[in-house]
Design a protein around this motif. Structure first.
Motif, PDB file in Angstrom:
ATOM      1  N   MET A 143      21.562  49.690 -47.158  1.00  0.00           N
ATOM      2  CA  MET A 143      21.800  50.524 -45.930  1.00  0.00           C
ATOM      3  C   MET A 143      20.601  50.165 -44.732  1.00  0.00           C
ATOM      4  O   MET A 143      20.926  50.217 -43.657  1.00  0.00           O
ATOM      5  CB  MET A 143      21.893  51.693 -45.952  1.00  0.00           C
ATOM      6  N   SER A 144      19.400  50.022 -45.350  1.00  0.00           N
ATOM      7  CA  SER A 144      18.262  49.570 -44.507  1.00  0.00           C
ATOM      8  C   SER A 144      18.601  48.254 -43.877  1.00  0.00           C
ATOM      9  O   SER A 144      19.401  47.304 -44.528  1.00  0.00           O
ATOM     10  CB  SER A 144      16.998  49.516 -45.317  1.00  0.00           C
ATOM     11  N   GLN A 145      17.769  47.876 -42.733  1.00  0.00           N
ATOM     12  CA  GLN A 145      17.834  46.882 -42.021  1.00  0.00           C
ATOM     13  C   GLN A 145      16.759  46.030 -42.156  1.00  0.00           C
ATOM     14  O   GLN A 145      16.240  44.976 -41.321  1.00  0.00           O
ATOM     15  CB  GLN A 145      18.098  47.128 -40.597  1.00  0.00           C
ATOM     16  N   GLN A 146      15.968  46.186 -43.148  1.00  0.00           N
ATOM     17  CA  GLN A 146      14.706  45.564 -43.819  1.00  0.00           C
ATOM     18  C   GLN A 146      15.081  44.547 -45.063  1.00  0.00           C
ATOM     19  O   GLN A 146      15.621  45.208 -45.852  1.00  0.00           O
ATOM     20  CB  GLN A 146      13.645  46.334 -44.149  1.00  0.00           C
ATOM     21  N   ILE A 147      15.030  43.334 -44.746  1.00  0.00           N
ATOM     22  CA  ILE A 147      15.126  42.379 -45.907  1.00  0.00           C
ATOM     23  C   ILE A 147      13.967  42.302 -46.764  1.00  0.00           C
ATOM     24  O   ILE A 147      12.894  41.829 -46.324  1.00  0.00           O
ATOM     25  CB  ILE A 147      15.723  41.056 -45.409  1.00  0.00           C
ATOM     26  N   ASN A 148      14.090  42.805 -48.094  1.00  0.00           N
ATOM     27  CA  ASN A 148      13.075  42.448 -48.985  1.00  0.00           C
ATOM     28  C   ASN A 148      13.157  41.184 -49.696  1.00  0.00           C
ATOM     29  O   ASN A 148      14.278  40.990 -50.465  1.00  0.00           O
ATOM     30  CB  ASN A 148      12.937  43.554 -50.196  1.00  0.00           C
ATOM     31  N   LEU A 149      12.324  40.241 -49.513  1.00  0.00           N
ATOM     32  CA  LEU A 149      12.184  38.892 -49.983  1.00  0.00           C
ATOM     33  C   LEU A 149      12.192  38.940 -51.273  1.00  0.00           C
ATOM     34  O   LEU A 149      12.427  37.770 -51.984  1.00  0.00           O
ATOM     35  CB  LEU A 149      11.470  37.943 -49.021  1.00  0.00           C
ATOM     36  N   LYS A 150      11.732  39.813 -52.076  1.00  0.00           N
ATOM     37  CA  LYS A 150      11.526  39.694 -53.406  1.00  0.00           C
ATOM     38  C   LYS A 150      13.058  39.753 -54.089  1.00  0.00           C
ATOM     39  O   LYS A 150      13.068  39.453 -55.247  1.00  0.00           O
ATOM     40  CB  LYS A 150      10.751  41.139 -54.036  1.00  0.00           C
ATOM     41  N   ASN A 151      14.069  40.057 -53.308  1.00  0.00           N
ATOM     42  CA  ASN A 151      15.349  40.029 -54.047  1.00  0.00           C
ATOM     43  C   ASN A 151      15.876  38.860 -53.732  1.00  0.00           C
ATOM     44  O   ASN A 151      17.197  38.643 -54.136  1.00  0.00           O
ATOM     45  CB  ASN A 151      16.137  40.969 -53.331  1.00  0.00           C
ATOM     46  N   GLY A 152      15.143  37.801 -53.246  1.00  0.00           N
ATOM     47  CA  GLY A 152      15.857  36.425 -53.242  1.00  0.00           C
ATOM     48  C   GLY A 152      15.509  35.587 -51.853  1.00  0.00           C
ATOM     49  O   GLY A 152      15.104  36.536 -50.953  1.00  0.00           O
ATOM     50  N   THR A 153      15.382  34.491 -51.817  1.00  0.00           N
ATOM     51  CA  THR A 153      15.249  33.759 -50.606  1.00  0.00           C
ATOM     52  C   THR A 153      16.400  32.721 -50.272  1.00  0.00           C
ATOM     53  O   THR A 153      16.368  32.049 -49.332  1.00  0.00           O
ATOM     54  CB  THR A 153      13.702  32.734 -50.913  1.00  0.00           C
ATOM     55  N   LYS A 154      17.283  32.859 -50.922  1.00  0.00           N
ATOM     56  CA  LYS A 154      18.830  32.082 -50.576  1.00  0.00           C
ATOM     57  C   LYS A 154      19.511  32.926 -49.816  1.00  0.00           C
ATOM     58  O   LYS A 154      19.835  34.245 -50.319  1.00  0.00           O
ATOM     59  CB  LYS A 154      19.419  31.587 -51.863  1.00  0.00           C
ATOM     60  N   PHE A 155      20.148  32.571 -48.777  1.00  0.00           N
ATOM     61  CA  PHE A 155      21.196  33.552 -47.816  1.00  0.00           C
ATOM     62  C   PHE A 155      22.290  32.777 -47.417  1.00  0.00           C
ATOM     63  O   PHE A 155      22.377  31.594 -47.338  1.00  0.00           O
ATOM     64  CB  PHE A 155      20.169  33.742 -46.719  1.00  0.00           C
TER      65      PHE A 155
END
Length: 310
Positions: A143-155
């Motif tokens: 729900m947050s609009q902040q991407i935590n890059l610890k959860n992955g770098t592929k999009f």
């Protein structure tokens, strides 16, 4: 004469053709939407990429509709999902209603042991997508609009319209990323689906041709009346209003009914992007404008040529 000026056959055919065009466009979008569901909810215009950055997080600040999937290369079944509130999610059977906090949706065959204990407590539903690759995945809805890059770098970025590459630049400004080649997955490449799309496109073209023929014959039927009124000494502006005013009013009412029907249908049967709705509205408006201009040109042309038939 008023009854003759308003052709009920023309109005009925126009209404049926408007409805047919909207129905065919909806079916075209439905086929694409079904393929999207079968393809892990990845749109045919989606962009896949890997981000190369040392930052730990990034903020999303977009007004455009989007759906962004994030995952690790070694665990593609667990995806973190960021999306615009207006975007439609895939069919889901909710066991609990989603709140303003993060939650997880799983597929029927997704292994529960792949989730941590904390994650299991966030599961509130399952995908209602039989025979879809989504059944092998779990979506962590952020729900947050902040991407935590610890959860992955592929999009994977899905957009309803426009250029997805421009949105990437907005989401990841001044960030290096590598585009990946899209793979052909799901049912979109099946011959039966390709043939169905071709058939629907040909049907839409047939409706457009039928609409043009209907307009042509409607205008031709008004020529004798224009001739008589001109010989009686009427000005072309008054002749135009007298001959076509009632029919334009009737057409406007039909347009209004069509717009209301399309709006209601789109509300209850929303699909990804709703392009069929916007194209249908555009088609109806263009048809009305073309008919108006054709009637205007026919009236002026007849009078300019001394009321000679074409």
């Amino acid at each position: 004469m008023k009854n003759y000026l308003v052709s009920s056959r023309f109005l009925l055919l126009t209404f049926l053709l408007f409805t047919s065009a909207a129905s065919l466009l909806y079916m075209l979008d439905s086929v694409s939407y079904t393929n999207m569901i079968n393809n892990r909810y990845i749109n045919k215009n989606a962009v896949e990429f890997i981000v190369n950055t040392e930052a730990s997080s990034l903020d999303i600040d977009l007004e455009e509709p989007y759906l962004l999937m994030q995952y690790k290369l070694d665990n593609p079944q667990l995806k973190y999902i960021y999306f615009h509130p207006s975007v439609k999610l895939p069919p889901i059977n909710y066991q609990k209603q989603p709140l303003s906090t993060d939650y997880i949706i799983t597929g029927d065959v997704f292994p529960e042991e792949a989730l941590s204990r904390n994650m299991k407590s966030l599961v509130i539903g399952q995908f209602d997508t039989p025979s879809s690759y989504l059944n092998r995945e779990a979506w962590y809805i952020v729900m947050s609009q902040q991407i935590n890059l610890k959860n992955g770098t592929k999009f994977i970025l899905n957009v309803e319209s426009g250029n997805p590459h421009q949105l990437i630049e907005k989401i990841f400004p001044n960030t290096s990323y590598q585009l990946l080649e899209n793979e052909d997955r799901g049912t979109a490449i099946l011959k039966s689906n390709v043939l169905l799309n071709v058939f629907l496109l040909i049907s839409v073209l047939f409706v457009i041709i039928a609409q043009a023929v209907t307009i042509h014959y409607s205008i031709q039927s008004k020529k004798p009346i224009v001739q008589i009124l001109f010989l009686a000494g009427g000005k072309w502006q008054l002749i135009f209003l007298k001959v076509f005013k009632l029919e334009f009013i009737a057409l406007f009412v039909i347009m209004l009914l069509e717009f209301l029907s399309l709006k209601a249908f789109n509300h209850f049967y929303t699909i990804w992007g709703n392009q069929w709705y916007y194209v249908s509205v555009f088609y109806i408006l263009v048809t009305f404008i073309v008919y108006f201009l054709a009637c205007l040109l026919m009236t002026k042309s007849l009078i300019k040529k001394g009321v000679r038939l074409f």
